[in-house]
Write a protein that holds these residues in place. Structure first.
Motif, PDB file in Angstrom:
ATOM      1  N   ILE A   1       0.774  -1.203   0.000  1.00  0.00           N
ATOM      2  CA  ILE A   1      -0.001  -0.001  -0.042  1.00  0.00           C
ATOM      3  C   ILE A   1       1.025   1.429  -0.095  1.00  0.00           C
ATOM      4  CG2 ILE A   1      -2.131  -1.237   1.303  1.00  0.00           C
ATOM      5  CD1 ILE A   1      -0.892   0.628   3.757  1.00  0.00           C
ATOM      6  N   ASP A   2       0.157   2.319  -0.577  1.00  0.00           N
ATOM      7  CA  ASP A   2       0.819   3.652  -0.168  1.00  0.00           C
ATOM      8  C   ASP A   2      -0.192   4.484   0.707  1.00  0.00           C
ATOM      9  OD1 ASP A   2       3.167   3.292  -1.997  1.00  0.00           O
ATOM     10  OD2 ASP A   2       1.835   3.672  -3.843  1.00  0.00           O
ATOM     11  N   PHE A   3       0.441   5.090   1.653  1.00  0.00           N
ATOM     12  CA  PHE A   3      -0.325   5.607   2.448  1.00  0.00           C
ATOM     13  C   PHE A   3       0.165   7.034   2.927  1.00  0.00           C
ATOM     14  CE2 PHE A   3      -1.508   6.920   7.183  1.00  0.00           C
ATOM     15  CZ  PHE A   3      -2.935   6.808   6.922  1.00  0.00           C
ATOM     16  N   GLY A   4      -0.728   8.136   2.775  1.00  0.00           N
ATOM     17  CA  GLY A   4      -0.253   9.591   3.236  1.00  0.00           C
ATOM     18  C   GLY A   4      -1.147  10.241   4.068  1.00  0.00           C
ATOM     19  N   LEU A   5      -0.440  10.679   5.173  1.00  0.00           N
ATOM     20  CA  LEU A   5      -1.286  11.481   6.289  1.00  0.00           C
ATOM     21  C   LEU A   5      -0.588  12.554   6.301  1.00  0.00           C
ATOM     22  CD1 LEU A   5      -3.714  11.703   8.145  1.00  0.00           C
ATOM     23  CD2 LEU A   5      -2.159  10.473   9.943  1.00  0.00           C
ATOM     24  N   GLY A   6      -1.089  13.797   5.601  1.00  0.00           N
ATOM     25  CA  GLY A   6      -0.344  15.030   5.593  1.00  0.00           C
ATOM     26  C   GLY A   6       0.904  15.049   4.816  1.00  0.00           C
TER      27      GLY A   6
ATOM     28  N   ARG B   1       5.232   3.765   2.461  1.00  0.00           N
ATOM     29  CA  ARG B   1       4.941   2.848   1.286  1.00  0.00           C
ATOM     30  C   ARG B   1       5.351   1.417   1.956  1.00  0.00           C
ATOM     31  NH1 ARG B   1       7.770   3.835  -3.751  1.00  0.00           N
ATOM     32  NH2 ARG B   1       5.903   2.622  -4.483  1.00  0.00           N
ATOM     33  N   LEU B   2       4.543   0.470   1.664  1.00  0.00           N
ATOM     34  CA  LEU B   2       4.647  -0.744   2.028  1.00  0.00           C
ATOM     35  C   LEU B   2       4.549  -1.620   0.959  1.00  0.00           C
ATOM     36  CD1 LEU B   2       2.717  -0.997   5.599  1.00  0.00           C
ATOM     37  CD2 LEU B   2       5.339  -0.760   5.341  1.00  0.00           C
ATOM     38  N   HIS B   3       5.635  -2.169   0.214  1.00  0.00           N
ATOM     39  CA  HIS B   3       5.420  -3.077  -0.821  1.00  0.00           C
ATOM     40  C   HIS B   3       6.236  -4.186  -0.649  1.00  0.00           C
ATOM     41  CE1 HIS B   3       2.833  -0.466  -3.205  1.00  0.00           C
ATOM     42  NE2 HIS B   3       3.378   0.829  -2.783  1.00  0.00           N
ATOM     43  N   ASP B   4       7.590  -4.213  -0.054  1.00  0.00           N
ATOM     44  CA  ASP B   4       8.305  -5.277  -0.251  1.00  0.00           C
ATOM     45  C   ASP B   4       8.268  -5.783   1.526  1.00  0.00           C
ATOM     46  OD1 ASP B   4      10.289  -6.920  -0.607  1.00  0.00           O
ATOM     47  OD2 ASP B   4      11.927  -5.639  -0.590  1.00  0.00           O
ATOM     48  N   TRP B   5       8.288  -7.128   1.746  1.00  0.00           N
ATOM     49  CA  TRP B   5       8.275  -7.463   2.952  1.00  0.00           C
ATOM     50  C   TRP B   5       9.686  -7.962   3.635  1.00  0.00           C
ATOM     51  CZ3 TRP B   5      10.281 -12.379   3.512  1.00  0.00           C
ATOM     52  CH2 TRP B   5      10.372 -13.093   2.193  1.00  0.00           C
ATOM     53  N   THR B   6      10.636  -7.699   2.876  1.00  0.00           N
ATOM     54  CA  THR B   6      11.891  -8.267   3.389  1.00  0.00           C
ATOM     55  C   THR B   6      12.462  -7.295   4.571  1.00  0.00           C
ATOM     56  OG1 THR B   6      13.150  -6.920   1.481  1.00  0.00           O
ATOM     57  CG2 THR B   6      12.537  -9.811   1.183  1.00  0.00           C
TER      58      THR B   6
ATOM     59  N   ALA C   1      -8.982  -0.166   5.254  1.00  0.00           N
ATOM     60  CA  ALA C   1      -8.612   1.040   5.275  1.00  0.00           C
ATOM     61  C   ALA C   1      -8.178   1.473   3.743  1.00  0.00           C
ATOM     62  CB  ALA C   1      -7.652   1.932   6.013  1.00  0.00           C
ATOM     63  N   HIS C   2      -7.560   0.469   3.329  1.00  0.00           N
ATOM     64  CA  HIS C   2      -6.675   0.359   1.948  1.00  0.00           C
ATOM     65  C   HIS C   2      -7.990  -0.024   0.911  1.00  0.00           C
ATOM     66  CE1 HIS C   2      -4.666  -1.512  -1.625  1.00  0.00           C
ATOM     67  NE2 HIS C   2      -4.015  -0.398  -1.623  1.00  0.00           N
TER      68      HIS C   2
END
Length: 148
Positions: free
Chosen positions: A26-31, A36-41, A100-101
């Motif tokens: 996901i890409d999440f922005g708050l202000g 950015r959470l795409h890679d789990w490593t 939320a996503h």
């Protein structure tokens, strides 16, 4: 205090890994804050370090050995309860992140559009509305087909 901070880090990283696994990232922005959470490593590597650090901090605490093969052996609730509580909290955070996503914010599809349209008519105090589409439809009972 450091142990609690590490517990929080473990919980958040576990939730992040579950969120990546569930949504693919996901890409999440708050202000000005962007996540950015795409890679789990990377979260997994940090999680391993945090768990190892937490274990190193509690190495002085006495652990009661127990036999797994004994039917009436205690399972050391002092060890299991925190793991279960933090695991559940991580799952709840991941579920909230998935919601939320990917939850749908609009009424899409024919059925839901019909329900929303009918509710709008009832809320406005009218139960009938002209359907200009009915004049164009090439079959009998077109008004029934075009009604919400």
């Amino acid at each position: 205090m450091i142990a609690r901070a590490l517990d929080g880090v473990v919980m958040l990283l576990t939730a992040a890994i579950l969120l990546i696994a569930a949504t693919g990232g996901i890409d999440f922005g708050l202000g000005p804050l962007r996540v950015r959470l795409h890679d789990w490593t990377r979260p997994l590597a940090i999680l391993v370090v945090a768990i190892a650090s937490r274990a190193w901090l509690t190495r002085r605490a006495p652990v009661t050995p127990f036999a797994l093969d004994a039917p009436d052996a205690p399972i050391a609730p002092a060890l299991i309860a925190p793991v279960v509580a933090r695991g559940m909290l991580a799952l709840l955070l991941a579920a909230a992140g998935v919601y939320a996503h990917s939850h749908i914010r609009v009424a899409g599809g024919l059925d839901s559009y019909g329900y929303v349209s009918a509710a709008h008519l009832v809320a406005s105090g009218r139960l009938r509305e002209a359907q200009p589409l009915a004049a164009v439809l090439p079959f009998d009972n077109a008004m029934s087909a075009a009604a919400p």
